[in-house]
Design an enzyme around this catalytic site. Sequence first.
Site, PDB file in Angstrom:
ATOM      1  N   ARG A  58       0.909  -1.258  -0.128  1.00  0.00           N
ATOM      2  CA  ARG A  58       0.055  -0.059  -0.012  1.00  0.00           C
ATOM      3  C   ARG A  58       0.889   1.113   0.091  1.00  0.00           C
ATOM      4  O   ARG A  58       1.925   1.288   0.773  1.00  0.00           O
ATOM      5  CB  ARG A  58      -0.965   0.023   1.227  1.00  0.00           C
ATOM      6  CG  ARG A  58      -2.004  -1.172   1.254  1.00  0.00           C
ATOM      7  CD  ARG A  58      -2.995  -0.657   0.187  1.00  0.00           C
ATOM      8  NE  ARG A  58      -4.291  -2.020   0.310  1.00  0.00           N
ATOM      9  CZ  ARG A  58      -4.309  -2.945  -0.448  1.00  0.00           C
ATOM     10  NH1 ARG A  58      -3.142  -3.385  -1.141  1.00  0.00           N
ATOM     11  NH2 ARG A  58      -5.451  -3.722  -0.303  1.00  0.00           N
ATOM     12  N   HIS A  75      -0.667  -0.575 -10.292  1.00  0.00           N
ATOM     13  CA  HIS A  75      -1.278  -1.517  -9.301  1.00  0.00           C
ATOM     14  C   HIS A  75      -1.894  -2.752  -9.897  1.00  0.00           C
ATOM     15  O   HIS A  75      -2.987  -3.274  -9.742  1.00  0.00           O
ATOM     16  CB  HIS A  75      -2.288  -0.702  -8.879  1.00  0.00           C
ATOM     17  CG  HIS A  75      -2.871  -1.340  -7.375  1.00  0.00           C
ATOM     18  ND1 HIS A  75      -3.263  -0.664  -6.192  1.00  0.00           N
ATOM     19  CD2 HIS A  75      -2.563  -2.675  -6.609  1.00  0.00           C
ATOM     20  CE1 HIS A  75      -3.351  -1.438  -5.090  1.00  0.00           C
ATOM     21  NE2 HIS A  75      -3.204  -2.594  -5.391  1.00  0.00           N
ATOM     22  N   GLU A  82      -3.728   6.996  -5.907  1.00  0.00           N
ATOM     23  CA  GLU A  82      -3.772   6.153  -7.118  1.00  0.00           C
ATOM     24  C   GLU A  82      -5.000   6.695  -8.077  1.00  0.00           C
ATOM     25  O   GLU A  82      -6.088   6.654  -7.986  1.00  0.00           O
ATOM     26  CB  GLU A  82      -3.644   4.786  -6.925  1.00  0.00           C
ATOM     27  CG  GLU A  82      -2.637   4.302  -5.981  1.00  0.00           C
ATOM     28  CD  GLU A  82      -2.607   2.889  -5.827  1.00  0.00           C
ATOM     29  OE1 GLU A  82      -3.674   2.032  -6.153  1.00  0.00           O
ATOM     30  OE2 GLU A  82      -1.823   2.255  -4.939  1.00  0.00           O
TER      31      GLU A  82
END
Length: 332
Positions: free
Chosen positions: A242, A290, A271
């Site tokens: 994270r 991601h 993000e």
Amino acid sequence: MKPKAIYIGEPVRIELAYGKAEHVQLAAHLQVAYPALTVASLPARGSELREIEVVLTTWGMPVMDETFLRLLPRLKVVFYAAGSVRGFVTDASWKKGVRVVSASAANAIPAAEFSFAQIILALKHAWPLAGRVRRERTFTRNFDLVPGGYGSTVGLLALGRIGRLVAERLRSLEVTVIAYDPMADPAMAQSLGVRLCGMDEVFASADVVSCHLPLLPETQHLVRRGHFLSLRRGATFLNTARGSVVAEDEMIAVLRDRPDLTAVLDVAESEPPAPGSALYDLPNVVLTPHIAGCIGRECARLGASVAADVARYVRGETIANEVTQALADTLA
């Protein structure tokens, strides 16, 4: 009589996680309505929700607050074809006794594979050397800072589900593996060939530091400027966990001052990062969107995990991937 069930989620996400084979397997054990109900459509389907015992879902599961629980008064279990359940479980759902089953073990597999691959690339300095070739349009022969995959040290931040899988894969390399995880069982770490140590030692000693920390109040911004400053020359920091476990501005400041370091980031604090973020421009940052967890065909593994656990649930067996309230906070 088969338990009554529904899919909840955006159709495109449901289709990613639950393929034709999974639909067939689930229909063998459940009276399952299809297609999926979206979150927005739930309030209008009040009467047909009152008999639902099982929810099948994936990314985008609504929060199980009092309003949601009133819509499904007989709900007993939620099967989640994704990872962490912390985004939708509540004190109200735990109090009501709604069981939760996650496919986080299945989701951990591609994340560990991605991390392992990036560790190998980092040990060879593949990303910075590829960047140099592109900029200079020639092959460099200066490999002084490249650690290589023999006799080097890899540091892991956390030995949770993904960290353990990475450690298992690292056993195929002739490297030393150290890890920071104050909650890890020393015997488990030893069985993986991992030496436990403090976080400061991980950063100071490792050629590659791979971050697998869950985002908890105590881990937010846990990785700070001093950790990056202590990295060995030519070291790589890899984060597939994270973004918020890292003090991002402090990391960026060190990366500006130390071009010998490389950061391979599959996650960021925001993000995507803001358009003006230095993460896009720093030559020693590799930024991916991601992708370490399940994407593409890998998502079917999540649905397969759920289908197997649904069969166990219907047969009254122990559910392999059930998440207790105590466990929920430990999953990344």
